[in-house]
Design an enzyme around this catalytic site. Structure first.
Site, PDB file in Angstrom:
ATOM      1  CG  ASP A 191      -2.296   4.836   3.403  1.00 34.05           C
ATOM      2  OD1 ASP A 191      -2.140   5.158   2.200  1.00 34.05           O
ATOM      3  OD2 ASP A 191      -3.268   5.218   4.080  1.00 34.05           O
ATOM      4  CG  HIS A 225      -0.444  14.897   0.366  1.00 35.29           C
ATOM      5  ND1 HIS A 225      -1.286  14.772  -0.716  1.00 35.29           N
ATOM      6  CD2 HIS A 225      -0.887  13.996   1.278  1.00 35.29           C
ATOM      7  CE1 HIS A 225      -2.195  13.838  -0.477  1.00 35.29           C
ATOM      8  NE2 HIS A 225      -1.968  13.347   0.729  1.00 35.29           N
ATOM      9  CG  LEU A 247       4.645   4.506  -5.630  1.00 35.76           C
ATOM     10  CD1 LEU A 247       5.418   3.485  -6.452  1.00 35.76           C
ATOM     11  CD2 LEU A 247       5.466   4.949  -4.420  1.00 35.76           C
ATOM     12  CG  HIS A 282     -10.176   4.140   2.384  1.00 35.65           C
ATOM     13  ND1 HIS A 282      -9.044   4.915   2.488  1.00 35.65           N
ATOM     14  CD2 HIS A 282     -11.060   4.650   3.264  1.00 35.65           C
ATOM     15  CE1 HIS A 282      -9.248   5.857   3.399  1.00 35.65           C
ATOM     16  NE2 HIS A 282     -10.471   5.720   3.876  1.00 35.65           N
ATOM     17  CG  HIS A 297      -1.991   0.992   1.222  1.00 37.71           C
ATOM     18  ND1 HIS A 297      -3.154   0.837   1.952  1.00 37.71           N
ATOM     19  CD2 HIS A 297      -2.123   2.165   0.575  1.00 37.71           C
ATOM     20  CE1 HIS A 297      -3.931   1.887   1.743  1.00 37.71           C
ATOM     21  NE2 HIS A 297      -3.328   2.713   0.922  1.00 37.71           N
ATOM     22  CG  HIS A 325      -5.890   2.306   5.473  1.00 40.84           C
ATOM     23  ND1 HIS A 325      -7.245   2.191   5.531  1.00 40.84           N
ATOM     24  CD2 HIS A 325      -5.609   2.976   4.338  1.00 40.84           C
ATOM     25  CE1 HIS A 325      -7.762   2.780   4.454  1.00 40.84           C
ATOM     26  NE2 HIS A 325      -6.798   3.248   3.717  1.00 40.84           N
TER      27      HIS A 325
HETATM   28  O1  DOR Z   1      -4.545   9.416   4.272  1.00 35.58           O
HETATM   29  C1  DOR Z   1      -4.768   8.975   3.172  1.00 35.58           C
HETATM   30  N1  DOR Z   1      -4.113   9.424   2.099  1.00 35.58           N
HETATM   31  N2  DOR Z   1      -5.710   8.026   3.031  1.00 35.58           N
HETATM   32  C2  DOR Z   1      -6.121   7.614   1.804  1.00 35.58           C
HETATM   33  O2  DOR Z   1      -6.968   6.755   1.723  1.00 35.58           O
HETATM   34  C3  DOR Z   1      -5.569   8.219   0.595  1.00 35.58           C
HETATM   35  C4  DOR Z   1      -4.234   8.766   0.847  1.00 35.58           C
HETATM   36  C5  DOR Z   1      -3.765   9.666  -0.258  1.00 35.58           C
HETATM   37  O3  DOR Z   1      -3.917   9.298  -1.431  1.00 35.58           O
HETATM   38  O4  DOR Z   1      -3.191  10.703   0.038  1.00 35.58           O
HETATM   39 ZN    ZN Z   2      -6.877   4.407   2.063  1.00 35.81          ZN
END
Ligand code: DOR
Ligand code: ZN
Length: 420
Positions: A302, A306, A55, A171, A52, A229
């Site tokens: 996970d 960002h 990328l 999810h 998980h 998660h």
């Molecule tokens: O915290 C998260 N970020 N949960 C998710 O399900 C998606 C992920 C993201 O893509 O940033």
């Molecule tokens: Zn998720």
């Protein structure tokens, strides 16, 4: 040909040598041949497997891309990564899957196994062309990043995936209960005056999905559901019951849900904003117990990078996600090494994810793929995000002292990461 000397196998103190040739383990304690790397007394294990990670390619490469993400994964000791399809565009077409695999193959970092979307555009309404996606190389189907609100579509997806022998990952949060919650709903969210996301959002969704699996089981067996998660004690108990009934369900837990709680949100720092949210200490302890008793199948990070600018926005506006694929093993080893033990922890991060996917379990036997990690289990090092290979050079654990850092990762007998 590559030889690594001075390494220990888990559970042994003997210093040994491993030789890799043509991408596989040739043998142990042979006379050194080819390039020789001194393992410096580190512990060798099959490279970790990540089911998980986000990328961000295609389309969100300001956050991460295949090169940075797979290099970061290799630095974290991972040899294989399943990437999430919530990109721009969404990975819901065979050509996109093929393009990702082709590009990643030339990079020389961790292996990429892209997940494809379960539904077109991850909109949850129309199934994607699952058979063609599988043919293109998709590793699993998931609408992760979004929730599967339409239960009938999920049911159909599970049936279709079953006929293909594929896993569907979910999810699990009820979107209407989650609403606009930005953290776990409880005394802390109330005190801070922040909109909460209740534990019931996860538990209710897990309960629904397990009922769908149970129903399908009465009609010809195993639709394979993997719950991503998992964050709450209640949802974990539901999975435990379902497993006791023999349902074909697996689940993963993330290190951030084991090591951080909703108390972190007192900082009002969106670094800690993640979906599902950081829960309570009682939830974290319950999840750890689930790792120990086998209810939790595997660990996954996970990894959700960002940009710093995005994460510096206020809690209501910032996107969810924590990125830390480079320090997942050291974090788990430092915090829980004693309670889990090395062999269990390695299983949760290597063989167990392979079992979830129905892949061959990685081993250190001659003939097995030379996907290996060397771990320095003892030396303490401070977490310094400036050195991360991921584009997300910030983390909740910055400045913490951790042990268990990977020093070398081999993928197919080639060096994918080597610590300077
Ligand atoms: O915290 C998260 N970020 N949960 C998710 O399900 C998606 C992920 C993201 O893509 O940033
Ligand atoms: Zn998720």
């Amino acid at each position: 040909m590559l030889t690594i000397t001075n390494i220990k196998r888990p559970g042994s103190n003997a210093l040994e040598t491993v030789t890799a040739e043509n991408g596989v383990i040739k043998g142990w304690n042979l006379p050194p041949e080819g390039e020789v790397i001194d393992g410096q007394g580190g512990t060798v294990a099959p490279a970790l497997i990540e089911l998980h990670a986000h990328l961000r390619e295609p389309g969100q490469t300001e956050k991460e891309d295949l090169a940075s993400g797979l290099a970061a994964a290799a630095a974290g000791g991972y040899g294989t990564v399943v990437s999430m399809p919530n990109t721009s565009p969404v990975v819901d077409e065979p050509a996109l899957v093929r393009a990702l695999i082709e590009k990643a193959g030339g990079l020389g970092f961790a292996r990429l196994k892209p997940a494809a979307a379960l539904t077109k555009g991850q909109q949850g309404e129309q199934l994607a062309e699952l058979a063609f996606l599988k043919e293109a190389g998709a590793a699993m189907f998931t609408d992760d990043g979004r929730t599967n609100e339409n239960a009938r579509v999920l049911r159909l997806g599970l049936e279709y995936a079953r006929s293909l022998g594929m896993v569907v990952s979910v999810h699990a949060e009820d979107a209407s209960l989650r609403a606009d919650g930005v953290m776990h709903e409880g005394p802390v969210s109330e005190e801070l005056g922040l909109p909460g996301n209740p534990a019931a959002a996860e538990a209710a969704r897990v309960a629904r999905d397990l009922e769908i699996v149970a129903q399908l089981c009465q009609h010809g067996g195993g639709a394979r559901l993997h719950v991503q998660h998992l964050s709450t004690a209640r949802a974990l108990d539901l999975v435990r019951e379902a497993k006791a009934r023999g349902l074909p369900v697996t689940c993963e837990v993330c290190p951030h849900h084991l090591t951080l709680t909703d108390e972190a949100l007192r900082s009002f720092d969106a670094l800690y904003k993640v979906a599902p949210p950081l829960r309570t200490q009682a939830d974290a302890e319950h999840l750890l117990a689930g790792l120990l008793d086998g209810t939790v199948d595997c660990l996954a990070t996970d990894h959700a990078p960002h940009t710093r600018a995005e994460k510096e926005r206020d809690l209501l506006e910032a996107p969810s996600g924590i990125a830390y694929i480079e320090l997942a093993f050291p974090l788990m080893w430092t915090r829980f090494g004693e309670r889990l033990g090395l062999e269990k922890l390695l299983d949760l991060m290597t063989q167990a994810p392979a079992r979830v996917m129905g892949w061959h379990e990685p081993t250190l036997e001659p003939g097995a793929p030379a996907d290996l990690v060397i771990l320095d289990l003892d030396t303490e090092r401070e977490v310094n995000p400036a050195t991360f290979l991921s584009k997300a050079k910030f983390t909740p654990w910055a400045g913490e002292t951790l042990r268990g850092w990977p020093t070398l990762t081999l993928v197919g007998g080639q060096v994918a990461y080597r610590r300077e």
